[in-house]
Design a protein around this motif. Sequence first.
Motif, mmCIF file in Angstrom:
data_model
loop_
_atom_site.group_PDB
_atom_site.id
_atom_site.type_symbol
_atom_site.label_atom_id
_atom_site.label_comp_id
_atom_site.label_asym_id
_atom_site.label_seq_id
_atom_site.Cartn_x
_atom_site.Cartn_y
_atom_site.Cartn_z
ATOM 1 N N TYR A 230 14.439 84.232 28.238
ATOM 2 C CA TYR A 230 15.575 84.287 29.694
ATOM 3 C C TYR A 230 16.683 82.901 29.567
ATOM 4 O O TYR A 230 17.039 82.651 31.196
ATOM 5 C CB TYR A 230 14.470 84.244 31.458
ATOM 6 C CG TYR A 230 13.555 83.489 30.946
ATOM 7 C CD1 TYR A 230 13.455 82.222 30.990
ATOM 8 C CD2 TYR A 230 12.315 84.080 30.319
ATOM 9 C CE1 TYR A 230 12.689 81.238 31.776
ATOM 10 C CE2 TYR A 230 11.320 83.175 30.513
ATOM 11 C CZ TYR A 230 10.845 81.662 30.947
ATOM 12 O OH TYR A 230 9.897 80.954 30.903
ATOM 13 N N ASP A 231 16.292 82.512 28.731
ATOM 14 C CA ASP A 231 17.306 81.424 29.307
ATOM 15 C C ASP A 231 18.597 81.957 29.469
ATOM 16 O O ASP A 231 20.112 80.835 29.373
ATOM 17 C CB ASP A 231 17.522 80.561 27.842
ATOM 18 C CG ASP A 231 17.290 81.001 26.842
ATOM 19 O OD1 ASP A 231 17.234 82.070 26.389
ATOM 20 O OD2 ASP A 231 18.057 80.705 25.418
ATOM 21 N N ASP B 177 20.309 81.787 34.933
ATOM 22 C CA ASP B 177 20.420 80.242 36.246
ATOM 23 C C ASP B 177 19.117 79.894 36.766
ATOM 24 O O ASP B 177 19.278 80.809 37.688
ATOM 25 C CB ASP B 177 21.949 80.054 35.456
ATOM 26 C CG ASP B 177 21.540 78.664 36.705
ATOM 27 O OD1 ASP B 177 20.555 77.742 36.953
ATOM 28 O OD2 ASP B 177 22.859 77.640 36.198
ATOM 29 N N LEU B 178 17.808 79.692 35.811
ATOM 30 C CA LEU B 178 17.229 79.450 36.965
ATOM 31 C C LEU B 178 17.178 78.408 38.093
ATOM 32 O O LEU B 178 16.265 79.028 39.588
ATOM 33 C CB LEU B 178 15.645 79.226 36.248
ATOM 34 C CG LEU B 178 14.840 80.065 34.914
ATOM 35 C CD1 LEU B 178 13.596 79.752 34.424
ATOM 36 C CD2 LEU B 178 15.017 81.663 35.654
ATOM 37 N N ALA C 276 18.718 80.641 41.215
ATOM 38 C CA ALA C 276 18.775 81.977 41.258
ATOM 39 C C ALA C 276 17.156 80.734 42.250
ATOM 40 O O ALA C 276 17.497 81.696 43.456
ATOM 41 C CB ALA C 276 17.641 82.639 40.257
ATOM 42 N N THR C 277 17.344 80.105 42.104
ATOM 43 C CA THR C 277 15.467 79.557 43.238
ATOM 44 C C THR C 277 16.361 79.431 44.065
ATOM 45 O O THR C 277 15.321 79.045 44.884
ATOM 46 C CB THR C 277 14.334 78.819 42.116
ATOM 47 O OG1 THR C 277 14.201 79.061 41.092
ATOM 48 C CG2 THR C 277 13.919 78.022 42.634
ATOM 49 N N VAL D 230 13.266 86.031 39.482
ATOM 50 C CA VAL D 230 13.801 85.940 38.127
ATOM 51 C C VAL D 230 12.411 86.272 37.486
ATOM 52 O O VAL D 230 11.566 85.641 37.649
ATOM 53 C CB VAL D 230 14.327 84.688 37.281
ATOM 54 C CG1 VAL D 230 14.537 85.550 36.035
ATOM 55 C CG2 VAL D 230 15.834 84.238 38.182
ATOM 56 N N ASN E 220 10.928 88.500 33.259
ATOM 57 C CA ASN E 220 11.817 89.037 32.127
ATOM 58 C C ASN E 220 10.462 89.763 31.749
ATOM 59 O O ASN E 220 9.464 90.477 32.730
ATOM 60 C CB ASN E 220 11.321 87.608 31.092
ATOM 61 C CG ASN E 220 9.605 87.543 30.558
ATOM 62 O OD1 ASN E 220 9.117 87.585 32.100
ATOM 63 N ND2 ASN E 220 9.263 86.980 30.071
ATOM 64 N N GLN F 189 7.776 86.887 37.455
ATOM 65 C CA GLN F 189 8.035 86.396 37.549
ATOM 66 C C GLN F 189 8.008 85.237 36.795
ATOM 67 O O GLN F 189 7.201 84.233 36.503
ATOM 68 C CB GLN F 189 7.810 85.745 39.071
ATOM 69 C CG GLN F 189 9.287 84.637 39.754
ATOM 70 C CD GLN F 189 9.433 84.765 41.167
ATOM 71 O OE1 GLN F 189 8.521 85.314 41.083
ATOM 72 N NE2 GLN F 189 9.541 83.784 41.744
ATOM 73 N N ASN G 289 10.083 82.498 37.864
ATOM 74 C CA ASN G 289 10.681 81.088 38.412
ATOM 75 C C ASN G 289 10.341 80.903 39.425
ATOM 76 O O ASN G 289 10.722 80.599 40.443
ATOM 77 C CB ASN G 289 12.153 80.939 38.811
ATOM 78 C CG ASN G 289 13.025 82.205 40.125
ATOM 79 O OD1 ASN G 289 11.755 83.618 39.539
ATOM 80 N ND2 ASN G 289 13.861 82.483 39.870
#
Length: 307
Positions: A81-82, A85-86, A89-90, A96, A98, A304, A306
């Motif tokens: 999931y790179d 942009d975690l 998003a957070t 987020v 996967n 999840q 993040n």
Amino acid sequence: MKKVLVATEKPFAPAAVEQIKMVVDEAGYEFELLEKYAEHADLVNAVKTADAVIVRSDKVTEDVIAGTDTMKIVVRAGAGYDNVDLAAATAKGVVVMNTPGQNSNAVAELALGMMISLARNGYNGKAGTELRGKNIGIHAFGNVGRYVSQIAKGFGMNVYAFDPFVSAETIKEAGVTPVDTADELYSTCQYISLHIPANDKTKKSIGKEILGKMPKGAVLVNTARKEVINEEELLEFMAERSDFGYISDIAPDCAAEIAEKFDGRYFFTPKKMGAQTAEANINAGVAAAEQIRDFFEKGDTSCQVNK
């Protein structure tokens, strides 16, 4: 009505799209599809009105997230999931996720398939070597690593694993021999199957020092991320060790130089192929849709990333 956007520059297979839509429709949500888009701006615009987004390798960057006030969840259909942009998003309260495990068998089969191809010299008519009796080390014993171990045992390989986040007992229960350090893994095994994520600690972590511990006839198999390889040191090491081979399901930035200098000692797929099977395509896409449904209907955040 909630809207679920499937945004894939590299589309899902039609059968996968059909089954994703079925899950979305049955949940009573609106389904929207964006495929083969030409510009990043197309993704930014499409996300603006979506409540949930499913992507594959698409870049969910800060501007994508900043451009929407409706999106509550984005699911990466796959393990890595790179591409999301975690932090962004957070900061905006976007969950987020996967889909761990859905692509694992496909990646594992590719890893062993590439190993066989290199061992048999690309089937060029010359004598090669066999996998039976060889030691294979699994660097990170997650879902893919477990499948690799199962297939490798079927070939009669001796399987070892190192993972600081998985107990020795768990590794032993899978019929695999645990080792205490990465150094021990590399010094023990002719083949290393690499499954570490790309993060601040692992990027460029695989270089001359650890590769130099591998025995004669060593082969590194990378179905993780190209960023974990120190490519400058890889080139130096391949020049120093004529017995060393490198296999990857995504070509390194130095692929042209490797091809020029080290013929017969490498194999790279033309694009990242680990999840490119009909089964994995469907599994990951449907899992993503089901996770979105369960998030909205049950508050399920078990996948999840993040938190």
